[in-house]
Design a protein around this motif. Sequence first.
Motif, mmCIF file in Angstrom:
data_model
loop_
_atom_site.group_PDB
_atom_site.id
_atom_site.type_symbol
_atom_site.label_atom_id
_atom_site.label_comp_id
_atom_site.label_asym_id
_atom_site.label_seq_id
_atom_site.Cartn_x
_atom_site.Cartn_y
_atom_site.Cartn_z
ATOM 1 N N VAL A 35 -34.744 29.651 -44.878
ATOM 2 C CA VAL A 35 -35.465 29.816 -43.613
ATOM 3 C C VAL A 35 -36.820 29.126 -43.703
ATOM 4 O O VAL A 35 -37.219 28.396 -42.787
ATOM 5 C CB VAL A 35 -35.608 31.311 -43.242
ATOM 6 C CG1 VAL A 35 -36.570 31.497 -42.088
ATOM 7 C CG2 VAL A 35 -34.238 31.895 -42.906
ATOM 8 N N ASN A 36 -37.519 29.326 -44.795
ATOM 9 C CA ASN A 36 -38.835 28.708 -44.971
ATOM 10 C C ASN A 36 -38.727 27.185 -44.992
ATOM 11 O O ASN A 36 -39.531 26.494 -44.356
ATOM 12 C CB ASN A 36 -39.484 29.212 -46.263
ATOM 13 C CG ASN A 36 -40.904 28.764 -46.404
ATOM 14 O OD1 ASN A 36 -41.709 28.883 -45.483
ATOM 15 N ND2 ASN A 36 -41.238 28.251 -47.563
ATOM 16 N N CYS A 37 -37.749 26.665 -45.689
ATOM 17 C CA CYS A 37 -37.581 25.210 -45.797
ATOM 18 C C CYS A 37 -37.187 24.575 -44.467
ATOM 19 O O CYS A 37 -37.568 23.437 -44.185
ATOM 20 C CB CYS A 37 -36.519 24.869 -46.843
ATOM 21 S SG CYS A 37 -37.051 25.128 -48.531
ATOM 22 N N VAL A 38 -36.452 25.296 -43.653
ATOM 23 C CA VAL A 38 -35.985 24.756 -42.377
ATOM 24 C C VAL A 38 -37.017 24.974 -41.272
ATOM 25 O O VAL A 38 -37.255 24.094 -40.449
ATOM 26 C CB VAL A 38 -34.628 25.395 -41.979
ATOM 27 C CG1 VAL A 38 -34.244 25.033 -40.563
ATOM 28 C CG2 VAL A 38 -33.545 24.970 -42.962
ATOM 29 N N GLU A 39 -37.670 26.134 -41.289
ATOM 30 C CA GLU A 39 -38.582 26.481 -40.203
ATOM 31 C C GLU A 39 -39.767 25.517 -40.111
ATOM 32 O O GLU A 39 -40.151 25.094 -39.020
ATOM 33 C CB GLU A 39 -39.072 27.918 -40.380
ATOM 34 C CG GLU A 39 -39.787 28.461 -39.156
ATOM 35 C CD GLU A 39 -40.041 29.949 -39.272
ATOM 36 O OE1 GLU A 39 -39.615 30.663 -38.355
ATOM 37 O OE2 GLU A 39 -40.659 30.378 -40.263
ATOM 38 N N ARG A 40 -40.341 25.167 -41.233
ATOM 39 C CA ARG A 40 -41.519 24.293 -41.237
ATOM 40 C C ARG A 40 -41.263 22.955 -40.525
ATOM 41 O O ARG A 40 -42.003 22.590 -39.613
ATOM 42 C CB ARG A 40 -42.015 24.093 -42.667
ATOM 43 C CG ARG A 40 -43.267 23.253 -42.751
ATOM 44 C CD ARG A 40 -43.762 23.148 -44.206
ATOM 45 N NE ARG A 40 -44.917 22.313 -44.300
ATOM 46 C CZ ARG A 40 -46.156 22.688 -43.969
ATOM 47 N NH1 ARG A 40 -46.375 23.900 -43.536
ATOM 48 N NH2 ARG A 40 -47.157 21.835 -44.080
ATOM 49 N N PRO A 41 -40.243 22.194 -40.906
ATOM 50 C CA PRO A 41 -40.031 20.921 -40.209
ATOM 51 C C PRO A 41 -39.631 21.107 -38.741
ATOM 52 O O PRO A 41 -39.960 20.266 -37.900
ATOM 53 C CB PRO A 41 -38.939 20.214 -41.016
ATOM 54 C CG PRO A 41 -38.316 21.257 -41.861
ATOM 55 C CD PRO A 41 -39.324 22.336 -42.053
ATOM 56 N N VAL A 42 -38.952 22.199 -38.418
ATOM 57 C CA VAL A 42 -38.595 22.455 -37.019
ATOM 58 C C VAL A 42 -39.865 22.640 -36.189
ATOM 59 O O VAL A 42 -39.997 22.085 -35.094
ATOM 60 C CB VAL A 42 -37.648 23.671 -36.886
ATOM 61 C CG1 VAL A 42 -37.503 24.099 -35.440
ATOM 62 C CG2 VAL A 42 -36.288 23.356 -37.482
ATOM 63 N N LEU A 43 -40.813 23.414 -36.719
ATOM 64 C CA LEU A 43 -42.083 23.612 -36.025
ATOM 65 C C LEU A 43 -42.834 22.290 -35.880
ATOM 66 O O LEU A 43 -43.373 21.985 -34.805
ATOM 67 C CB LEU A 43 -42.950 24.615 -36.792
ATOM 68 C CG LEU A 43 -42.419 26.042 -36.893
ATOM 69 C CD1 LEU A 43 -43.257 26.846 -37.885
ATOM 70 C CD2 LEU A 43 -42.369 26.716 -35.540
ATOM 71 N N GLN A 44 -42.867 21.516 -36.934
ATOM 72 C CA GLN A 44 -43.575 20.231 -36.899
ATOM 73 C C GLN A 44 -42.967 19.276 -35.868
ATOM 74 O O GLN A 44 -43.689 18.642 -35.103
ATOM 75 C CB GLN A 44 -43.567 19.592 -38.288
ATOM 76 C CG GLN A 44 -44.416 20.340 -39.289
ATOM 77 C CD GLN A 44 -44.215 19.850 -40.714
ATOM 78 O OE1 GLN A 44 -43.114 19.460 -41.115
ATOM 79 N NE2 GLN A 44 -45.290 19.874 -41.493
ATOM 80 N N ILE A 45 -41.656 19.196 -35.848
ATOM 81 C CA ILE A 45 -40.981 18.303 -34.898
ATOM 82 C C ILE A 45 -41.214 18.764 -33.465
ATOM 83 O O ILE A 45 -41.467 17.942 -32.571
ATOM 84 C CB ILE A 45 -39.461 18.228 -35.210
ATOM 85 C CG1 ILE A 45 -39.227 17.514 -36.539
ATOM 86 C CG2 ILE A 45 -38.688 17.566 -34.080
ATOM 87 C CD1 ILE A 45 -39.566 16.039 -36.536
ATOM 88 N N ALA A 46 -41.143 20.069 -33.226
ATOM 89 C CA ALA A 46 -41.383 20.590 -31.868
ATOM 90 C C ALA A 46 -42.794 20.242 -31.412
ATOM 91 O O ALA A 46 -42.999 19.827 -30.259
ATOM 92 C CB ALA A 46 -41.151 22.096 -31.826
ATOM 93 N N LEU A 47 -43.775 20.399 -32.293
ATOM 94 C CA LEU A 47 -45.153 20.045 -31.943
ATOM 95 C C LEU A 47 -45.291 18.552 -31.671
ATOM 96 O O LEU A 47 -46.000 18.146 -30.745
ATOM 97 C CB LEU A 47 -46.116 20.459 -33.057
ATOM 98 C CG LEU A 47 -46.532 21.920 -33.062
ATOM 99 C CD1 LEU A 47 -47.286 22.260 -34.350
ATOM 100 C CD2 LEU A 47 -47.400 22.242 -31.849
ATOM 101 N N GLU A 48 -44.628 17.745 -32.462
ATOM 102 C CA GLU A 48 -44.662 16.293 -32.238
ATOM 103 C C GLU A 48 -44.049 15.946 -30.888
ATOM 104 O O GLU A 48 -44.608 15.149 -30.124
ATOM 105 C CB GLU A 48 -43.929 15.555 -33.353
ATOM 106 C CG GLU A 48 -44.649 15.584 -34.680
ATOM 107 C CD GLU A 48 -43.808 15.056 -35.838
ATOM 108 O OE1 GLU A 48 -42.750 14.429 -35.601
ATOM 109 O OE2 GLU A 48 -44.210 15.294 -36.995
#
Length: 79
Positions: A35-48
């Motif tokens: 969850v930690n490994c997946v959540e971080r890039p998902v948040l970053q991509i959404a912000l981008e």
Amino acid sequence: MTQINPLEQCVRDQLERYLADLGDSQPHDMLAMVVNCVERPVLQIALEQAHGNQSKAAEILGITRGTLRKKLLTHNIQP
């Protein structure tokens, strides 16, 4: 026959590799790790995708802006 989502297949492949690399060692907190490994890039991509607009990013993610803010703090992501 059910077709597996490519993202799901990628996660499965990587988890199998992770477990193989562990050898005889027991995995610990594997779900939290994933969850930690997946959540971080998902948040970053959404912000981008939202060009830094947290309200839009929260909408993309299907969460409230408050929840997004908490997750950004948890992952030490600067908006």
